[in-house]
Scaffold this active site. Structure first.
Site, mmCIF file in Angstrom:
data_model
loop_
_atom_site.group_PDB
_atom_site.id
_atom_site.type_symbol
_atom_site.label_atom_id
_atom_site.label_comp_id
_atom_site.label_asym_id
_atom_site.label_seq_id
_atom_site.Cartn_x
_atom_site.Cartn_y
_atom_site.Cartn_z
ATOM 1 N N GLU A 57 -6.851 5.474 7.328
ATOM 2 C CA GLU A 57 -7.170 6.744 7.228
ATOM 3 C C GLU A 57 -7.700 7.127 6.473
ATOM 4 O O GLU A 57 -8.026 8.637 6.471
ATOM 5 C CB GLU A 57 -5.057 6.407 6.181
ATOM 6 C CG GLU A 57 -4.044 6.432 7.499
ATOM 7 C CD GLU A 57 -2.831 5.677 6.840
ATOM 8 O OE1 GLU A 57 -2.749 5.881 5.218
ATOM 9 O OE2 GLU A 57 -2.250 5.332 6.801
ATOM 10 N N GLY B 80 2.867 -0.850 4.029
ATOM 11 C CA GLY B 80 2.846 0.422 3.620
ATOM 12 C C GLY B 80 4.321 1.287 3.685
ATOM 13 O O GLY B 80 5.079 0.359 2.851
ATOM 14 N N GLY B 81 4.880 1.071 4.323
ATOM 15 C CA GLY B 81 6.159 1.990 4.325
ATOM 16 C C GLY B 81 7.308 0.884 3.647
ATOM 17 O O GLY B 81 8.212 1.239 2.785
ATOM 18 N N GLY C 283 2.378 2.060 10.789
ATOM 19 C CA GLY C 283 3.421 3.853 10.407
ATOM 20 C C GLY C 283 4.162 3.942 11.633
ATOM 21 O O GLY C 283 4.668 4.658 11.927
ATOM 22 N N ASN D 287 1.138 -0.981 0.046
ATOM 23 C CA ASN D 287 0.538 -0.232 -0.220
ATOM 24 C C ASN D 287 0.511 0.801 -0.105
ATOM 25 O O ASN D 287 1.672 1.686 0.902
ATOM 26 C CB ASN D 287 -0.627 -0.556 1.341
ATOM 27 C CG ASN D 287 -1.591 1.527 1.715
ATOM 28 O OD1 ASN D 287 -1.945 2.431 0.833
ATOM 29 N ND2 ASN D 287 -2.146 1.058 2.367
ATOM 30 N N TRP D 288 1.272 1.568 -0.825
ATOM 31 C CA TRP D 288 2.348 2.852 -1.215
ATOM 32 C C TRP D 288 1.418 4.354 -0.495
ATOM 33 O O TRP D 288 2.273 5.846 -0.346
ATOM 34 C CB TRP D 288 2.466 3.067 -2.691
ATOM 35 C CG TRP D 288 3.237 1.876 -2.820
ATOM 36 C CD1 TRP D 288 3.273 0.864 -2.063
ATOM 37 C CD2 TRP D 288 3.452 1.840 -4.566
ATOM 38 N NE1 TRP D 288 4.294 0.744 -4.232
ATOM 39 C CE2 TRP D 288 5.088 1.345 -4.819
ATOM 40 C CE3 TRP D 288 3.465 3.109 -5.545
ATOM 41 C CZ2 TRP D 288 5.756 1.356 -5.806
ATOM 42 C CZ3 TRP D 288 4.527 2.875 -7.068
ATOM 43 C CH2 TRP D 288 5.575 1.742 -6.949
ATOM 44 N N LYS D 289 0.261 4.154 -0.187
ATOM 45 C CA LYS D 289 -0.363 5.371 0.465
ATOM 46 C C LYS D 289 -0.027 6.533 -0.610
ATOM 47 O O LYS D 289 -0.041 6.609 -1.928
ATOM 48 C CB LYS D 289 -0.033 6.245 1.757
ATOM 49 C CG LYS D 289 0.036 4.137 2.410
ATOM 50 C CD LYS D 289 -0.123 4.822 3.962
ATOM 51 C CE LYS D 289 0.360 3.449 4.630
ATOM 52 N NZ LYS D 289 -0.193 3.554 5.984
ATOM 53 N N HIS E 296 -9.502 1.473 4.375
ATOM 54 C CA HIS E 296 -8.300 1.746 4.736
ATOM 55 C C HIS E 296 -9.149 2.789 6.567
ATOM 56 O O HIS E 296 -9.422 3.859 5.702
ATOM 57 C CB HIS E 296 -7.184 2.069 4.320
ATOM 58 C CG HIS E 296 -5.946 2.336 5.060
ATOM 59 N ND1 HIS E 296 -5.499 3.145 5.728
ATOM 60 C CD2 HIS E 296 -5.062 1.564 4.435
ATOM 61 C CE1 HIS E 296 -4.342 3.016 6.006
ATOM 62 N NE2 HIS E 296 -4.030 1.781 6.158
ATOM 63 N N SER F 292 3.261 -2.337 10.569
ATOM 64 C CA SER F 292 4.473 -1.640 10.684
ATOM 65 C C SER F 292 5.239 -3.824 10.377
ATOM 66 O O SER F 292 6.164 -3.788 10.550
ATOM 67 C CB SER F 292 4.773 -1.456 12.121
ATOM 68 O OG SER F 292 4.566 -0.346 12.395
ATOM 69 N N GLU G 270 -5.942 -4.460 10.154
ATOM 70 C CA GLU G 270 -4.870 -3.586 10.469
ATOM 71 C C GLU G 270 -5.164 -2.896 12.059
ATOM 72 O O GLU G 270 -6.045 -1.889 11.844
ATOM 73 C CB GLU G 270 -4.784 -2.211 9.705
ATOM 74 C CG GLU G 270 -4.371 -3.504 7.621
ATOM 75 C CD GLU G 270 -4.193 -2.170 7.751
ATOM 76 O OE1 GLU G 270 -3.034 -2.643 6.825
ATOM 77 O OE2 GLU G 270 -4.089 -1.174 6.590
HETATM 78 P P1 PGA Z 1 2.542 0.003 7.429
HETATM 79 O O1 PGA Z 1 1.737 0.551 7.034
HETATM 80 O O2 PGA Z 1 3.133 -1.050 7.022
HETATM 81 O O3 PGA Z 1 3.318 0.847 7.349
HETATM 82 O O4 PGA Z 1 2.427 0.467 9.177
HETATM 83 C C1 PGA Z 1 0.318 -0.561 6.534
HETATM 84 C C2 PGA Z 1 -1.226 -0.064 5.953
HETATM 85 O O5 PGA Z 1 -1.520 0.730 6.648
HETATM 86 O O6 PGA Z 1 -1.669 -0.722 5.206
#
Ligand code: PGA
Length: 254
Positions: A99, A236-237, A175, A13-15, A97, A215, A169
């Site tokens: 966010e 994500g990251g 993050g 998930n590149w956001k 998601h 994470s 999640e």
């Molecule tokens: P993260 O993000 O791996 O940076 O914690 C995961 C996500 O939000 O899908």
């Protein structure tokens, strides 16, 4: 104990990261690394504008989007429809998601409509659920996630529920570098499967994919990905760098 036939799914998930040219250079590095990877579906959920660049070399990986509108077309300024995504070769769409639930007032009702629209257009939704730190501390995480699942799956047939991908999640792990322990992640993913079982029966529950996200990285992935109810990761990251991402893919692959 039924035989588990679920393959693994590792979805990045590149956001809101990377331009189309950065996407091309990422793919140039990642694509050869995916040679020979078996038993693991790799999905890159990229920003809308990066989809054409990501789709150029799709094959060893699939392209995903990070959101979508539930209506077919019309006066929805700034929105993107399912048909626009399928026309570009998108196969997966992240829905709900945390966010977007937090920043864009995404509700369980709109999440449900989006999931149905994703399926109607032949794509696969990656439904995100997860509790906040406060909910975990109050001991209401399980109840909250059960509710999120029930509302999100409302009206879905058994067949579609079995094709769904659910990502657990925990919001406090996204993050933050604070990963859920393998035991906590497994327990919650098992609970999610039990909820699907309660709604749709054993056969469906055994085919629904349940991912962990929050994470996840090359170091903690091997332990998380051997848990019986964790069928992969939403990353994500660590999905932004091909070297980091491939480590996770390799831990999931056969
Ligand atoms: P993260 O993000 O791996 O940076 O914690 C995961 C996500 O939000 O899908």
């Amino acid at each position: 104990m039924p035989v588990c036939k679920r393959d693994k799914i590792v979805a990045g998930n590149w956001k809101m990261n990377k331009t189309p040219s950065q996407t091309r250079s990422f793919i140039q590095q990642l694509d050869p690394m995916l040679e020979g990877v078996k038993g693991c579906r790799v999905v890159l959920c990229v920003p809308f504008v990066d989809i054409p660049a990501a789709a150029e070399k799709a094959g060893q990986y699939s392209v995903g989007a990070q959101n979508m509108h539930f209506e077919k077309a019309g006066a929805y300024t700034g929105e993107i429809s399912a048909e626009m995504l399928t026309d570009l070769g998108v196969e997966y769409v992240i829905i709900g998601h945390s966010e977007r639930r937090r920043d864009c007032a995404e509700s369980d009702v709109s999440v449900n409509k989006k999931i149905i629209a994703v399926f109607e257009n032949g794509m696969t939704p990656i439904l995100c659920v997860g509790e906040s730190q406060e909910q975990r501390d109050r001991g209401v995480a399980e109840e909250f996630i059960g509710l999120q699942i029930r509302e999100a799956l409302c009206g879905l047939t058994e067949e579609l529920a079995g094709r769904l991908v659910i990502a657990y999640e925990p919001i406090w792990a996204i993050g933050t570098g604070k990963t859920a322990s393998a035991k906590d992640a497994q327990d919650m993913c098992a609970l999610i499967r039990a909820k699907v079982r309660q709604l749709y029966g054993d056969k469906t529950a055994e085919s629904t994919h349940i991912l962990y996200g929050g994470s996840m990285n090359g170091r903690n992935a091997p332990e998380l990905l051997t848990c019986p109810d964790i069928d992969g990761g939403l990353i994500g990251g660590a999905s932004l760098n091909p070297e980091d991402f491939i480590k996770i893919v390799r831990s999931a692959a056969l």
